[in-house]
Write a protein that holds these residues in place. Sequence first.
Motif, PDB file in Angstrom:
ATOM      1  N   LEU A   1       0.834  -1.212   0.000  1.00 13.11           N
ATOM      2  CA  LEU A   1       0.000   0.000   0.000  1.00 13.11           C
ATOM      3  C   LEU A   1       0.866   1.259   0.000  1.00 13.11           C
ATOM      4  N   GLY A   2       2.186   1.057   0.134  1.00  9.31           N
ATOM      5  CA  GLY A   2       3.094   2.206   0.116  1.00  9.31           C
ATOM      6  C   GLY A   2       3.498   2.640   1.515  1.00  9.31           C
ATOM      7  N   LEU A   3       3.143   1.858   2.527  1.00 16.23           N
ATOM      8  CA  LEU A   3       3.496   2.231   3.901  1.00 16.23           C
ATOM      9  C   LEU A   3       4.914   1.786   4.237  1.00 16.23           C
ATOM     10  N   ASP A   4       5.504   2.486   5.195  1.00 15.57           N
ATOM     11  CA  ASP A   4       6.853   2.187   5.657  1.00 15.57           C
ATOM     12  C   ASP A   4       6.902   0.786   6.300  1.00 15.57           C
ATOM     13  N   ARG A   5       7.987   0.059   6.049  1.00 16.95           N
ATOM     14  CA  ARG A   5       8.099  -1.328   6.526  1.00 16.95           C
ATOM     15  C   ARG A   5       7.997  -1.425   8.050  1.00 16.95           C
ATOM     16  N   VAL A   6       8.715  -0.521   8.725  1.00 16.94           N
ATOM     17  CA  VAL A   6       8.708  -0.575  10.194  1.00 16.94           C
ATOM     18  C   VAL A   6       7.322  -0.200  10.737  1.00 16.94           C
ATOM     19  N   ASP A   7       6.678   0.786  10.120  1.00 13.15           N
ATOM     20  CA  ASP A   7       5.319   1.165  10.533  1.00 13.15           C
ATOM     21  C   ASP A   7       4.383  -0.035  10.427  1.00 13.15           C
ATOM     22  N   VAL A   8       4.480  -0.752   9.299  1.00 17.40           N
ATOM     23  CA  VAL A   8       3.620  -1.913   9.066  1.00 17.40           C
ATOM     24  C   VAL A   8       3.878  -2.975  10.132  1.00 17.40           C
ATOM     25  N   GLN A   9       5.155  -3.188  10.447  1.00 19.91           N
ATOM     26  CA  GLN A   9       5.499  -4.186  11.472  1.00 19.91           C
ATOM     27  C   GLN A   9       4.934  -3.793  12.831  1.00 19.91           C
TER      28      GLN A   9
ATOM     29  N   LEU B   1       2.338  -1.888  13.476  1.00 18.82           N
ATOM     30  CA  LEU B   1       0.879  -2.039  13.484  1.00 18.82           C
ATOM     31  C   LEU B   1       0.488  -3.505  13.632  1.00 18.82           C
ATOM     32  N   LEU B   2       1.171  -4.374  12.879  1.00 23.44           N
ATOM     33  CA  LEU B   2       0.784  -5.787  12.926  1.00 23.44           C
ATOM     34  C   LEU B   2       1.138  -6.416  14.276  1.00 23.44           C
ATOM     35  N   CYS B   3       2.324  -6.142  14.795  1.00 24.84           N
ATOM     36  CA  CYS B   3       2.667  -6.805  16.061  1.00 24.84           C
ATOM     37  C   CYS B   3       1.808  -6.258  17.209  1.00 24.84           C
ATOM     38  N   THR B   4       1.392  -4.988  17.102  1.00 27.48           N
ATOM     39  CA  THR B   4       0.498  -4.457  18.139  1.00 27.48           C
ATOM     40  C   THR B   4      -0.878  -5.099  18.029  1.00 27.48           C
ATOM     41  N   ALA B   5      -1.351  -5.293  16.791  1.00 26.68           N
ATOM     42  CA  ALA B   5      -2.652  -5.950  16.595  1.00 26.68           C
ATOM     43  C   ALA B   5      -2.624  -7.382  17.136  1.00 26.68           C
ATOM     44  N   LEU B   6      -1.458  -8.034  17.019  1.00 25.44           N
ATOM     45  CA  LEU B   6      -1.318  -9.420  17.491  1.00 25.44           C
ATOM     46  C   LEU B   6      -0.936  -9.494  18.964  1.00 25.44           C
TER      47      LEU B   6
ATOM     48  N   LEU C   1       6.888 -11.642  14.361  1.00 25.47           N
ATOM     49  CA  LEU C   1       6.447 -11.551  12.961  1.00 25.47           C
ATOM     50  C   LEU C   1       7.436 -12.248  12.043  1.00 25.47           C
ATOM     51  N   LEU C   2       8.719 -12.071  12.382  1.00 20.83           N
ATOM     52  CA  LEU C   2       9.758 -12.634  11.527  1.00 20.83           C
ATOM     53  C   LEU C   2       9.923 -14.122  11.792  1.00 20.83           C
ATOM     54  N   ALA C   3       9.641 -14.537  13.038  1.00 22.03           N
ATOM     55  CA  ALA C   3       9.811 -15.950  13.396  1.00 22.03           C
ATOM     56  C   ALA C   3       8.660 -16.812  12.866  1.00 22.03           C
ATOM     57  N   TRP C   4       7.450 -16.229  12.740  1.00 23.73           N
ATOM     58  CA  TRP C   4       6.259 -17.022  12.410  1.00 23.73           C
ATOM     59  C   TRP C   4       5.482 -16.461  11.225  1.00 23.73           C
ATOM     60  N   PRO C   5       6.135 -16.286  10.076  1.00 17.56           N
ATOM     61  CA  PRO C   5       5.439 -15.671   8.936  1.00 17.56           C
ATOM     62  C   PRO C   5       4.251 -16.487   8.424  1.00 17.56           C
ATOM     63  N   GLU C   6       4.238 -17.802   8.714  1.00 14.08           N
ATOM     64  CA  GLU C   6       3.158 -18.639   8.152  1.00 14.08           C
ATOM     65  C   GLU C   6       1.944 -18.743   9.092  1.00 14.08           C
TER      66      GLU C   6
END
Length: 275
Positions: free
Chosen positions: A15-23, A25-30, A37-42
């Motif tokens: 979507l054009g978002l910064d990689r660290v920003d995306v990380q 957001l996702l780790c906070t959601a989880l 995130l890096l250990a369990w991509p699947e």
Amino acid sequence: MTETIGNALIRGQSLGLDRVDVQILLCTALQKPRTYLLAWPERMLTEPQKQLYQGWLARRLRGEPIAYIVGEREFWSLPLKTNASTLIPRPDTEILVETVLAHFGPAPTVCLDLGTGTGAIALALKSERPGWLISGIDRQPHAVELAQENAVTLGLTVEFRVGDWCADVAPGSVDLLVSNPPYIDADDPHLRLGDVRFEPAGALVAERGGLSEFEKIVEQASVCLTLGGALFFEHGWQQAAPVRAMLAVGGFSRVETVTDYGGNERVSLGYLEHQ
Ligand code: GLN
């Protein structure tokens, strides 16, 4: 349909978002550390996690600061709750904390943080100087509530209250005043860029080219400080000379400026040695 962590990260970045920003957001959601995130991509996101992440991506795409979306920002290694009622704590402001600590040791000191916002400065000082009596003042009741919440979460005893700088503080009752007041000129183009657009103008903008609040505080400070007390300001990179001049005219001595790690004049201070 749900998706894997790896896919969710790729989707956010596409979507054009910064990689660290995306990380973040996702780790906070989880509710997991970033390394997860890096250990369990699947691993699969649950539907509620996916919904949350989806909503946050949309907010970030509209430009909203990460600190407001996830509701937290670290300052001086302290996790602080943040919301749109206050400025997001800046790394630059750690120089103000460092400078104060370099001047004042552990001896009991009555310290007041003016325009405390999240409580960042007051709480950082309390974490380093537990023997000090520290209070924070802000004119925004919502900021005071947030700072109080932060104090409780961190287990730090700092009193926060609503006030108009130090106008209602007893004369000669404070050893140390610190402040990161609003200091940006209303015409500064910086206000229309990035995260700053979402922060409350009242915490950023000051009259007279950004200098009006320094002036008010210097005037009030010379009343509420003890003899030998000191005033420490964070200011804009081009404001050191006028702020030093105000301190000198206001009766402060040993006036000096400290530069930040970017080489910008960032903090100015003075001592009240006679009244
Ligand atoms: N340093 C902040 C900025 O440039 C401003 C902080 C303030 O006005 N106190 O966005």
